[in-house]
Design a protein around this motif. Structure first.
Motif, PDB file in Angstrom:
ATOM      1  N   ALA A   1       0.831  -1.198   0.000  1.00  0.00           N
ATOM      2  CA  ALA A   1       0.000   0.000   0.000  1.00  0.00           C
ATOM      3  C   ALA A   1       0.869   1.253   0.000  1.00  0.00           C
ATOM      4  O   ALA A   1       0.563   2.244  -0.680  1.00  0.00           O
ATOM      5  N   GLY A   2       1.959   1.220   0.754  1.00  0.00           N
ATOM      6  CA  GLY A   2       2.876   2.357   0.773  1.00  0.00           C
ATOM      7  C   GLY A   2       3.453   2.653  -0.601  1.00  0.00           C
ATOM      8  O   GLY A   2       3.577   3.817  -1.004  1.00  0.00           O
TER       9      GLY A   2
ATOM     10  N   ARG B   1      -6.188   5.879   9.057  1.00  0.00           N
ATOM     11  CA  ARG B   1      -6.098   7.303   8.756  1.00  0.00           C
ATOM     12  C   ARG B   1      -6.153   7.535   7.239  1.00  0.00           C
ATOM     13  O   ARG B   1      -6.875   8.406   6.756  1.00  0.00           O
ATOM     14  N   LEU B   2      -5.408   6.747   6.513  1.00  0.00           N
ATOM     15  CA  LEU B   2      -5.358   6.938   5.065  1.00  0.00           C
ATOM     16  C   LEU B   2      -6.650   6.508   4.385  1.00  0.00           C
ATOM     17  O   LEU B   2      -7.114   7.158   3.439  1.00  0.00           O
ATOM     18  N   ARG B   3      -7.263   5.434   4.872  1.00  0.00           N
ATOM     19  CA  ARG B   3      -8.527   4.988   4.261  1.00  0.00           C
ATOM     20  C   ARG B   3      -9.628   6.024   4.483  1.00  0.00           C
ATOM     21  O   ARG B   3     -10.419   6.317   3.572  1.00  0.00           O
ATOM     22  N   ALA B   4      -9.699   6.603   5.673  1.00  0.00           N
ATOM     23  CA  ALA B   4     -10.716   7.617   5.945  1.00  0.00           C
ATOM     24  C   ALA B   4     -10.510   8.847   5.059  1.00  0.00           C
ATOM     25  O   ALA B   4     -11.464   9.397   4.495  1.00  0.00           O
TER      26      ALA B   4
ATOM     27  N   CYS C   1      -7.695  11.483 -10.865  1.00  0.00           N
ATOM     28  CA  CYS C   1      -7.563  11.450  -9.402  1.00  0.00           C
ATOM     29  C   CYS C   1      -8.456  10.376  -8.798  1.00  0.00           C
ATOM     30  O   CYS C   1      -8.044   9.656  -7.875  1.00  0.00           O
ATOM     31  N   MET C   2      -9.669  10.238  -9.309  1.00  0.00           N
ATOM     32  CA  MET C   2     -10.576   9.213  -8.800  1.00  0.00           C
ATOM     33  C   MET C   2     -10.015   7.819  -9.034  1.00  0.00           C
ATOM     34  O   MET C   2     -10.151   6.937  -8.177  1.00  0.00           O
ATOM     35  N   GLU C   3      -9.368   7.612 -10.169  1.00  0.00           N
ATOM     36  CA  GLU C   3      -8.764   6.304 -10.443  1.00  0.00           C
ATOM     37  C   GLU C   3      -7.635   6.007  -9.453  1.00  0.00           C
ATOM     38  O   GLU C   3      -7.536   4.891  -8.932  1.00  0.00           O
ATOM     39  N   VAL C   4      -6.796   7.008  -9.208  1.00  0.00           N
ATOM     40  CA  VAL C   4      -5.675   6.810  -8.273  1.00  0.00           C
ATOM     41  C   VAL C   4      -6.187   6.608  -6.850  1.00  0.00           C
ATOM     42  O   VAL C   4      -5.726   5.712  -6.125  1.00  0.00           O
ATOM     43  N   VAL C   5      -7.147   7.430  -6.445  1.00  0.00           N
ATOM     44  CA  VAL C   5      -7.678   7.326  -5.080  1.00  0.00           C
ATOM     45  C   VAL C   5      -8.361   5.980  -4.873  1.00  0.00           C
ATOM     46  O   VAL C   5      -8.220   5.350  -3.817  1.00  0.00           O
ATOM     47  N   LEU C   6      -9.117   5.521  -5.864  1.00  0.00           N
ATOM     48  CA  LEU C   6      -9.766   4.221  -5.728  1.00  0.00           C
ATOM     49  C   LEU C   6      -8.737   3.106  -5.602  1.00  0.00           C
ATOM     50  O   LEU C   6      -8.910   2.166  -4.816  1.00  0.00           O
ATOM     51  N   ASP C   7      -7.660   3.205  -6.357  1.00  0.00           N
ATOM     52  CA  ASP C   7      -6.575   2.222  -6.224  1.00  0.00           C
ATOM     53  C   ASP C   7      -6.015   2.229  -4.806  1.00  0.00           C
ATOM     54  O   ASP C   7      -5.785   1.169  -4.211  1.00  0.00           O
ATOM     55  N   HIS C   8      -5.819   3.397  -4.242  1.00  0.00           N
ATOM     56  CA  HIS C   8      -5.299   3.490  -2.880  1.00  0.00           C
ATOM     57  C   HIS C   8      -6.284   2.920  -1.863  1.00  0.00           C
ATOM     58  O   HIS C   8      -5.889   2.244  -0.906  1.00  0.00           O
ATOM     59  N   ILE C   9      -7.563   3.194  -2.061  1.00  0.00           N
ATOM     60  CA  ILE C   9      -8.574   2.635  -1.161  1.00  0.00           C
ATOM     61  C   ILE C   9      -8.520   1.111  -1.180  1.00  0.00           C
ATOM     62  O   ILE C   9      -8.580   0.451  -0.141  1.00  0.00           O
TER      63      ILE C   9
END
Length: 264
Positions: free
Chosen positions: A78-79, A136-139, A167-175
């Motif tokens: 994840a990091g 923290r990161l998921r929230a 941005c939505m694609e990257v954020v969803l990947d991080h989630i």
């Protein structure tokens, strides 16, 4: 006769110009909007660039902490996603800030600095660090994802729209990689408020949430606009017909007099 014909043509032109509805001017967006070659730039688009920049200022460093301090390979993975994703978004948001003349922050805000401090102070290789990191990161990513969806839906600026999509694609990947750690506490409804909705029991009677009166407003407006356009078209057709009939009458009424004068 030529004078009469000229009068008829002039009257017809005036009637048509009055009957045809004039093109409406581009609606004003208010003092908070600026016009760009990519479309109007409003407060939501500016706020999105600021938020994406702020996210990169703490989530990139948080990703490096996860990679260096965690003993959990899923947290390390994840990091890596956080580091790579925000490196891309940081470069793009700085470019867009210059292009669209939007000032961007250069350091994380107080809350974000506090979350970094929590991770920094947590023991390396501990489950405590992994829990802080994941939750923290998921929230934060959950809140940003919803905000991006609103901006993507409403903006008329093509640069902002395209960037919001990425941005939505990257954020969803991080989630997804954060949830894959198994450390996300979905019962913490303050950090992840959607958990309360997901965990709620099904109601025997469905609550009418979305399909209420929302479609009625634009439909009424469309009908009114259509009626107005139909009325304008009918008036234009009637006036043109009257003008044409009048022209024919004047033309034919002048012909006998011309014939008599020619014979004399």
């Amino acid at each position: 006769m030529l004078t009469r014909l000229a009068q008829v043509v002039t009257a017809l032109a005036v009637i048509c110009s009055l009957a045809v509805p004039q093109a409406s001017a581009q609606p004003g967006f208010g003092p908070d909007y600026t016009q760009t070659q990519f479309g109007p730039m409003g407060p939501a688009g500016k706020d999105m660039l600021v938020k994406v920049r702020l996210a990169g200022l703490w989530e990139g460093p948080a990703g490096r902490l996860g990679l260096n301090k965690s003993a959990n390979p899923l947290v390390k993975e994840a990091g890596r996603h956080l580091i790579d994703g925000h490196a891309e978004l940081d470069a793009k948001v700085i470019e867009l800030g210059r292009t669209l003349n939007v000032p961007l922050p250069s350091e994380a805000n107080a809350d974000q600095q506090g979350w970094i401090a929590e991770m920094t102070n947590a023991p390396a290789g501990s489950a405590e660090f992994d829990r802080i990191f994941a939750n923290r990161l998921r929230a934060a990513h959950g809140g940003v994802y919803k905000f991006l969806a609103v901006v993507r839906t409403g903006t008329r600026n093509t640069l902002i729209r395209d960037f919001a999509k990425r941005c939505m694609e990257v954020v969803l990947d991080h989630i997804q990689v954060l949830e894959a750690t198994g450390m996300v506490d979905f019962s913490d409804t303050e950090a992840i408020p959607l958990a309360a909705v997901a965990a709620a029991p099904a109601s025997p009677t469905p609550v009418p949430t979305v399909p209420q009166a929302v479609p009625n407003v634009p439909r009424t407006q469309n009908i009114a606009q259509q009626n107005e356009n139909d009325g304008s078209d009918a008036l234009l057709g009637f006036l043109v017909m009257v003008a044409v009939v009048g022209g024919i009458y004047l033309w034919t009424s002048g012909r006998p007099g011309r014939s008599r004068s020619s014979r004399q």
